[in-house]
Design an enzyme around this catalytic site. Sequence first.
Site, short mmCIF file in Angstrom:
data_model
loop_
_atom_site.label_atom_id
_atom_site.label_comp_id
_atom_site.label_asym_id
_atom_site.label_seq_id
_atom_site.Cartn_x
_atom_site.Cartn_y
_atom_site.Cartn_z
CD GLU A 83 15.30 52.15 -5.45
OE1 GLU A 83 14.51 51.88 -6.39
OE2 GLU A 83 16.45 51.68 -5.38
CD GLU A 87 14.73 47.39 -6.20
OE1 GLU A 87 13.72 48.09 -6.09
OE2 GLU A 87 15.29 47.19 -7.30
#
Length: 611
Positions: free
Chosen positions: A259, A184
Amino acid sequence: MSRLYAILSVFFLCGGGFFSFAQQPARHTFTLGESDFLLDGKPLQMISGEMHYPRIPRESWRERMKMAKAMGLNTIGTYVFWNVHEETPRVYDFSGNNDIAEFIRTAHEEGLWVVLRPSPYVCAEWEFGGYPWWLLKDRQMQVRSTDPKFMSVYSRYIKALAKQLIPLQITHGGNILMIQIENEYGSYSNDKTYLDLNRKIFREAGFDGILFTCDGADRMPDGYLPGYLPAVNGLEDPAQVKTLINRYHNGKGPYYVAEWYPGWFDDWGKKHADVSAEQSAKTLDQLLAAGISVNMYMFHGGTTRGFMNGANMNKDNPYSPQVSSYDYDAPLDEAGHPTEKFYAFRKVIAAHLPAGETLPPVPAAKPAIKIPDIALEQYAGLFSQLPKPETAGQPLPFEDLDQAYGFVLYRTTIKKGGMLKLKELRDYAQVYVDGKYQGSLDRRLKQDSMNLTGISSDAVLDLWVENNGRINYGPFLNDNRHGITGSVSVDGREIYGWNMYRFPFKTAGTFSFSKNTDQKTGHPALYKGRFTLQQLGDTYLDMRTFGKGFVFLNGHHLGKYWNIGPQQTLYVPASWLRKGKNEIVVFDELESNHRQLPSLDHPVLDQNSKK
C-alpha cells in the site's frame, strides 16, 4: 531496463497469448527470487493499483481497467469483502456487483494481473472492516483471534470463496499472482498462532499460490508470518524498504510496497484530502527505479454506497465516520476520469519503458451532464407509519433486534424532564418529546446528554438513532455493537419500557406517500420524485440544501450525504440512469420542506459547513 522489459513483454503482448480466454489459456509460473518476483523465471516488477469491485458499478469495471492499462499499470489489487458476500449466515452472494470472479476475469481479459487480498479483515474504510455484522450478535465472539467460534465461520466463508476463485490463480492458468493473509495485523495484535491458522485455512481451501502479509514498517515484527513474504505499507524510501524486508525475509526480497498512498480518504466534518501530484510522482519514480514493486492505494477509489462506510476510533481520537465518496484524491477520480495525478504517474511509468515501447492511448473521458432539477412531489413521514415494534424493558442494540444497518426509533414515556443521558450511543440520535424536536446527540462530538425542560407527565420520548458506520480500524474492533448499547436515564434514573421500530432501509421500502404539500416538518421523512431523461451521462446530485440522509435512484442506494461536508454531492453513474422514466427517493432526518433536487456536472467534495 531488463526488469521492465520482462514486465512489458507480458504486459503488451495481449493479442493471442496469455491474456486471451477465447483460446487455450497459457500456463505460467510465478515464484519468489532473491530480489525479484519471477514470472516464468524472469523478473516481473508489479506496477499495481488498488480498485474495489463493490465500489465501482459492474458496468464500469472494464472501463476502469482500460484506464489502468493506459496509465501503465500491469496489476490490479483488490480486497475481498466478506460482509457483501455473506450478509446472512450461510447465504452467499457472488452476483451482480459482488461477482468477484467476473471482476478478476475481466482484468485477465484486459491484460492485468491481480493481487488478491481476501484477508478477510480489510479495514478499507469499510463497515466493520469487512466483517459481517451478525458476528456481533454473539457478545463473546472475538474477531481476529483464535476464538473457535470465529475461526469456524471464517473458515466456512473462505471455503465458499475458494469455489469462486481457485480456478483463477496463476497456478491454475489464471491471473491471480498472490494472496494476502490477514491485513496489517501487526497494527492490531501479534499472535503468530492466529496468523498461522489463517495460512492453514487458506491452504486447506485450495489457495496454493504465494501467500504474503503486509504491515506498516513499525508493525512488521508483530504482523509478519515467518517463512512467508512480508510486504510493507506506507514506506516510500527505497533503501528502507529493502532493508526492512531483508530483515524479516531471510536477508532477501522480493520487495513489495503493498500500500503506497498517493491519496487519502475523507471523514465527515473534516477537510478533504489533498496529496501533491508532483511529490507523489517523484516518489513513484524513485520506487520504480529501485526495482520495487508497488501497489498504489488507491488507483481508483469509487464510491462506498449503501451503509458500507466505516469509521476510525482509537484511545486518543474520538469516533470518526468516513464519507460515501471514496474519491481518495486518486489518479482516477470517483467517476473514473483521469486527474493531474494520473498524467503525472503515466509520464513516470512511460519513462521506465524499454526503448520502442509505448503506453496505450488514454481512453476518452465521458463528459458528465447536469440534468434538470428533479421535482420532489411526494412525501412520506416516517413517524406516522411505524412498523410493528419490538418491546423490551431496556433499549436493545441493532444486533439484538436482528438489524444490520440503518435506523431504529426507540420510544418510551417519561414522567418529568431533566438531564437525558444515553450511555454508549452508537452513533447519532435525534431527540423528540411529544413529537417536538429537542436536538441531536453525536458520538463524533462526544455528545451523549441534553437537558429536557418543560416536560409534561407521561410525555412520549422518541430517540431516532442511526448507525453512522462501525469501526473498521483500531483496538475497538470487537466493541462494535450499534444503536443504544447501554442505558437511557433522566436525572440519573434509568428509563424502562421501550418500543423499538426498525428502519433498515435495504430498499426504499413500502411507505405510503402523499402530496408534498401535506408534509409535517421537523421529522425524518422520505421525498419521492420522478423525472424523464432523453440523454444519459454521469451526474452529481447537489445535496447542499439538504441535511443528513441518503438517496435511492432506480433502486440503487447511492450513499449518504451530510451537510457538514466535506462531501456535498452524490455521484450518479450513467449506467444507473434510464432513458425515459426514472424514480428517486431522498431520505432526510435534519431538514424539511424539500421541493426540488438539483444536480451538477461536477463533484463537490471539499466544502465543510458549521452545521
